[in-house]
Structure formats: structure tokens, C-alpha cells
Design a protein around this motif. Structure first.
Motif, PDB file in Angstrom:
ATOM      1  N   PHE A 121      24.319  -2.128  12.432  1.00 22.32           N
ATOM      2  CA  PHE A 121      24.684  -0.749  12.103  1.00 22.32           C
ATOM      3  C   PHE A 121      24.043  -0.382  10.769  1.00 22.32           C
ATOM      4  O   PHE A 121      23.920  -1.225   9.887  1.00 22.32           O
ATOM      5  CB  PHE A 121      26.202  -0.577  11.981  1.00 22.32           C
ATOM      6  CG  PHE A 121      26.974  -1.087  13.165  1.00 22.32           C
ATOM      7  CD1 PHE A 121      27.122  -0.310  14.310  1.00 22.32           C
ATOM      8  CD2 PHE A 121      27.546  -2.358  13.146  1.00 22.32           C
ATOM      9  CE1 PHE A 121      27.828  -0.781  15.404  1.00 22.32           C
ATOM     10  CE2 PHE A 121      28.258  -2.831  14.232  1.00 22.32           C
ATOM     11  CZ  PHE A 121      28.395  -2.033  15.366  1.00 22.32           C
ATOM     12  N   ILE A 151      14.242   2.360  19.507  1.00 21.68           N
ATOM     13  CA  ILE A 151      15.270   3.124  18.807  1.00 21.68           C
ATOM     14  C   ILE A 151      14.956   4.610  18.816  1.00 21.68           C
ATOM     15  O   ILE A 151      15.806   5.437  19.145  1.00 21.68           O
ATOM     16  CB  ILE A 151      15.419   2.626  17.351  1.00 21.68           C
ATOM     17  CG1 ILE A 151      15.746   1.130  17.321  1.00 21.68           C
ATOM     18  CG2 ILE A 151      16.511   3.414  16.616  1.00 21.68           C
ATOM     19  CD1 ILE A 151      15.705   0.521  15.929  1.00 21.68           C
ATOM     20  N   VAL A 152      13.715   4.963  18.474  1.00 17.33           N
ATOM     21  CA  VAL A 152      13.372   6.385  18.301  1.00 17.33           C
ATOM     22  C   VAL A 152      12.460   6.914  19.402  1.00 17.33           C
ATOM     23  O   VAL A 152      12.158   8.109  19.416  1.00 17.33           O
ATOM     24  CB  VAL A 152      12.719   6.627  16.922  1.00 17.33           C
ATOM     25  CG1 VAL A 152      13.636   6.180  15.803  1.00 17.33           C
ATOM     26  CG2 VAL A 152      11.360   5.942  16.815  1.00 17.33           C
ATOM     27  N   GLU A 171      17.466  13.287   9.143  1.00 17.84           N
ATOM     28  CA  GLU A 171      16.532  13.083  10.257  1.00 17.84           C
ATOM     29  C   GLU A 171      16.740  11.714  10.894  1.00 17.84           C
ATOM     30  O   GLU A 171      16.675  11.559  12.112  1.00 17.84           O
ATOM     31  CB  GLU A 171      15.095  13.230   9.767  1.00 17.84           C
ATOM     32  CG  GLU A 171      14.019  12.959  10.807  1.00 17.84           C
ATOM     33  CD  GLU A 171      13.911  14.016  11.889  1.00 17.84           C
ATOM     34  OE1 GLU A 171      13.017  13.899  12.749  1.00 17.84           O
ATOM     35  OE2 GLU A 171      14.734  14.970  11.887  1.00 17.84           O
ATOM     36  N   SER A 173      19.504  10.147  11.126  1.00 21.08           N
ATOM     37  CA  SER A 173      20.692  10.268  11.959  1.00 21.08           C
ATOM     38  C   SER A 173      20.360  10.934  13.290  1.00 21.08           C
ATOM     39  O   SER A 173      20.795  10.496  14.360  1.00 21.08           O
ATOM     40  CB  SER A 173      21.777  11.053  11.216  1.00 21.08           C
ATOM     41  OG  SER A 173      22.927  11.205  12.012  1.00 21.08           O
ATOM     42  N   ARG A 174      19.562  11.993  13.235  1.00 15.88           N
ATOM     43  CA  ARG A 174      19.179  12.708  14.456  1.00 15.88           C
ATOM     44  C   ARG A 174      18.378  11.809  15.392  1.00 15.88           C
ATOM     45  O   ARG A 174      18.517  11.888  16.622  1.00 15.88           O
ATOM     46  CB  ARG A 174      18.361  13.951  14.097  1.00 15.88           C
ATOM     47  CG  ARG A 174      18.098  14.888  15.274  1.00 15.88           C
ATOM     48  CD  ARG A 174      17.144  15.997  14.918  1.00 15.88           C
ATOM     49  NE  ARG A 174      15.796  15.496  14.711  1.00 15.88           N
ATOM     50  CZ  ARG A 174      14.953  15.180  15.703  1.00 15.88           C
ATOM     51  NH1 ARG A 174      15.339  15.293  16.959  1.00 15.88           N
ATOM     52  NH2 ARG A 174      13.743  14.743  15.432  1.00 15.88           N
ATOM     53  N   LEU A 175      17.574  10.929  14.813  1.00 15.26           N
ATOM     54  CA  LEU A 175      16.738  10.031  15.613  1.00 15.26           C
ATOM     55  C   LEU A 175      17.524   8.843  16.172  1.00 15.26           C
ATOM     56  O   LEU A 175      16.996   8.082  16.976  1.00 15.26           O
ATOM     57  CB  LEU A 175      15.579   9.506  14.760  1.00 15.26           C
ATOM     58  CG  LEU A 175      14.503  10.512  14.377  1.00 15.26           C
ATOM     59  CD1 LEU A 175      13.558   9.907  13.334  1.00 15.26           C
ATOM     60  CD2 LEU A 175      13.722  10.961  15.605  1.00 15.26           C
ATOM     61  N   GLY A 176      18.754   8.675  15.720  1.00 16.37           N
ATOM     62  CA  GLY A 176      19.551   7.541  16.180  1.00 16.37           C
ATOM     63  C   GLY A 176      19.322   6.267  15.392  1.00 16.37           C
ATOM     64  O   GLY A 176      19.763   5.195  15.795  1.00 16.37           O
ATOM     65  N   LEU A 177      18.646   6.380  14.240  1.00 15.57           N
ATOM     66  CA  LEU A 177      18.409   5.205  13.403  1.00 15.57           C
ATOM     67  C   LEU A 177      19.673   4.759  12.684  1.00 15.57           C
ATOM     68  O   LEU A 177      19.868   3.568  12.459  1.00 15.57           O
ATOM     69  CB  LEU A 177      17.328   5.511  12.357  1.00 15.57           C
ATOM     70  CG  LEU A 177      15.873   5.451  12.809  1.00 15.57           C
ATOM     71  CD1 LEU A 177      14.975   6.097  11.765  1.00 15.57           C
ATOM     72  CD2 LEU A 177      15.451   4.018  13.057  1.00 15.57           C
ATOM     73  N   SER A 179      24.027   5.050  11.948  1.00 16.25           N
ATOM     74  CA  SER A 179      25.315   5.342  12.583  1.00 16.25           C
ATOM     75  C   SER A 179      25.989   6.547  11.957  1.00 16.25           C
ATOM     76  O   SER A 179      26.615   7.352  12.645  1.00 16.25           O
ATOM     77  CB  SER A 179      26.248   4.129  12.467  1.00 16.25           C
ATOM     78  OG  SER A 179      25.722   3.024  13.152  1.00 16.25           O
ATOM     79  N   ARG A 180      25.854   6.670  10.628  1.00 15.49           N
ATOM     80  CA  ARG A 180      26.466   7.804   9.929  1.00 15.49           C
ATOM     81  C   ARG A 180      25.852   7.968   8.552  1.00 15.49           C
ATOM     82  O   ARG A 180      25.294   7.013   7.988  1.00 15.49           O
ATOM     83  CB  ARG A 180      27.973   7.637   9.832  1.00 15.49           C
ATOM     84  CG  ARG A 180      28.441   6.404   9.088  1.00 15.49           C
ATOM     85  CD  ARG A 180      29.905   6.130   9.344  1.00 15.49           C
ATOM     86  NE  ARG A 180      30.135   5.778  10.750  1.00 15.49           N
ATOM     87  CZ  ARG A 180      31.329   5.537  11.282  1.00 15.49           C
ATOM     88  NH1 ARG A 180      32.406   5.640  10.531  1.00 15.49           N
ATOM     89  NH2 ARG A 180      31.454   5.211  12.543  1.00 15.49           N
TER      90      ARG A 180
END
Length: 256
Positions: A121, A151-152, A171, A173-177, A179-180
Motif C-alpha cells: 500500500f 498498475i497504470v 494524479e 491517486s487517479r492512476l491507482g498508484l 491508496s490515499r
């Protein structure tokens, strides 16, 4: 608190906190930091009282700035030995039995970015920046080249690797790299709170979840990355990129 190489190792309740502590070098992957990461995660795995590990950086400006470029050697055999050691360290969070959280403050570039994405995480401070700028040295990221596209996505992974431009925390976070994203001043507090939530879950089930989701990682693609790195170092572009970095100037790559 223990000092393992250049990493401070502290246990709070059942959480191990590894703090990369060479802020004068932006916590780059010096030999002391590489040793501390390896030994710290091994110690956490062997300690029955530890349920979760957190990796973070000292000094506020950097989680980890990546490889210590000043120590690069152009000899292919030495470069390959260095890269084997570096890949072992960068993949250590993946191979750890227990969950690892990267609490990213400031920049996470190159090997620092790869250390973060190898963790289970990522919690990012609002000031965090993520990137793989190796292309600017005439090189490519080693660990990220075999992980980032999962991941991206392939197109974004190519863009990040070929342009070398960093992304900010929003960005990422938007890419899913990550968690928060949390305020800078709350990063470690929130990372510990998140770790405590994980630690409250059934220990064996948590470790098995990590193992199942990480199945298939490693293998031949890691070997390809290790073998390719010395080849790139032999090219004139790598010599120009690394020398330009050391001399604090813009590189002049061959355009022909």
C-alpha cells in the motif's frame, strides 16, 4: 530504536517503522540505506510481535530520490552486480511475508518510486511526487519496467518511462498508484492508523492474501531487466546522461 545501516528501525506496538535516514542525499539508495531496508524487513518478518511494516523517509523533502548516481560505475560487471543488489532491495517489500506500507513524503523518484510500488500500500502526502526519470540519464527503470504497466496500464507506463515526467499525489491517486492522499503533517499518523487496522485482522489470512495477490511476481522478466541494465550503461547516451547529472547541466544526447 535501532540503527540498521542508514535506516532507523523502531517498533510501536506491533508495527515496525523503517525510516530512510540520509536526508542530505534525499534518502537515495546508498549502500547504507539498501542494507537497512533489507535487514529491517527481515527483522520485521522474524519478529512475531510485528504485524505490519511502514517505510518512510526522513527530512520531509524526500521519501527516496532513487539511485545514488554519484557512485555509478560504467564497468559492465560492476554495474550488473550493483543492479542485482538493487533489484533485491527494491523487491524486498514484495517478498516480505507481512504487509508493507510506503508512507511517501516528498519525492519518490527512480528506485524510490520502485520501492514504493513494491510495497502493498502507498499512502502519499499531498506534497508527494512520483516518477521514473532514468530516461534523462540514458537509462530505463529496472524494477518499474516489469511492474508499472500492471498498475497504470501499458500506455501510461510507456509515457512515464519514455518522458520521465513525474506525477503529483492527486494524479498518482487517479492512476491507482496510491491508496490515499493525506495532508503532509498527518502522513505518519494516518499510516500508523492504517497499519493498526491491518494489524487487527487475522494474521495468517492477511499474510495469505498478500501471498495470493503477489503470486506470479518475479521470474524471468526480472532477469531480463538485470541483464539489460549493463548494456544500456555501455552506450554513449548513458555516459552523457550520468556525467551531465554529476556536472549539474542538461545532457546533450546524440540526435543522429
Amino acid at each position: 530504536m535501532l540503527r540498521l545501516g542508514s535506516v532507523n528501525y523502531d517498533v510501536q506496538d506491533n508495527i515496525a517503522i523503517l525510516t530512510l535516514d540520509e536526508p542530505n542525499k534525499l534518502n537515495a539508495l546508498t549502500s547504507g540505506i539498501r542494507m537497512g531496508i533489507r535487514e529491517g524487513l527481515q527483522r520485521a518478518d522474524q519478529d512475531d510481535a510485528v504485524r505490519v511494516s511502514i517505510i518512510t523517509g526522513a527530512g520531509g523533502k524526500a521519501f527516496c530520490a532513487g539511485a545514488d548516481i554519484g557512485t555509478f560505475d560504467f564497468d559492465p560487471e560492476k554495474a550488473r552486480a550493483f543492479f542485482i543488489d538493487a533489484m533485491e532491495v527494491l523487491s524486498a517489500p514484495e517478498r516480505a511475508l507481512k504487509p508493507v506500507i510506503a508512507a511517501v513524503n516528498g519525492i519518490a523518484y527512480g528506485g524510490g518510486f520502485e520501492l514504493a510500488i513494491a510495497s502493498d500500500f502507498i499512502l502519499a502526502a499531498e506534497s508527494a511526487r512520483f516518477g521514473v526519470p532514468e530516461i534523462k540519464l540514458g537509462l530505463l527503470p529496472g524494477f518499474a519496467i516489469v511492474r508499472l504497466q500492471d498498475i497504470v496500464g501499458r500506455a501510461k507506463a510507456k509515457e512515464m518511462s519514455i518522458l520521465g515526467d513525474p506525477v503529483d499525489a492527486a494524479e498518482a491517486s487517479r492512476l491507482g498508484l496510491v491508496s490515499r492522499v493525506v495532508p503532509d503533517e498527518r502522513l505518519l499518523v494516518d499510516a500508523i492508523a492504517f497499519a493498526q487496522r491491518i494489524a487487527s485482522q487475522p494474521r495468517l489470512a492477511v499474510q495469505m492474501a498478500k501471498s495470493f495477490y503477489n503470486r506470479g511476481l518475479g521470474g524471468n522478466e526480472m532477469r531480463h531487466a538485470i541483464d539489460g541494465f549493463p548494456f544500456l550503461l555501455m552506450h554513449a547516451d548513458a555516459r552523457e546522461g550520468i556525467n551531465a547529472f554529476r556536472e549539474k547541466r542538461e545532457p546533450r544526447f546524440d540526435k543522429t
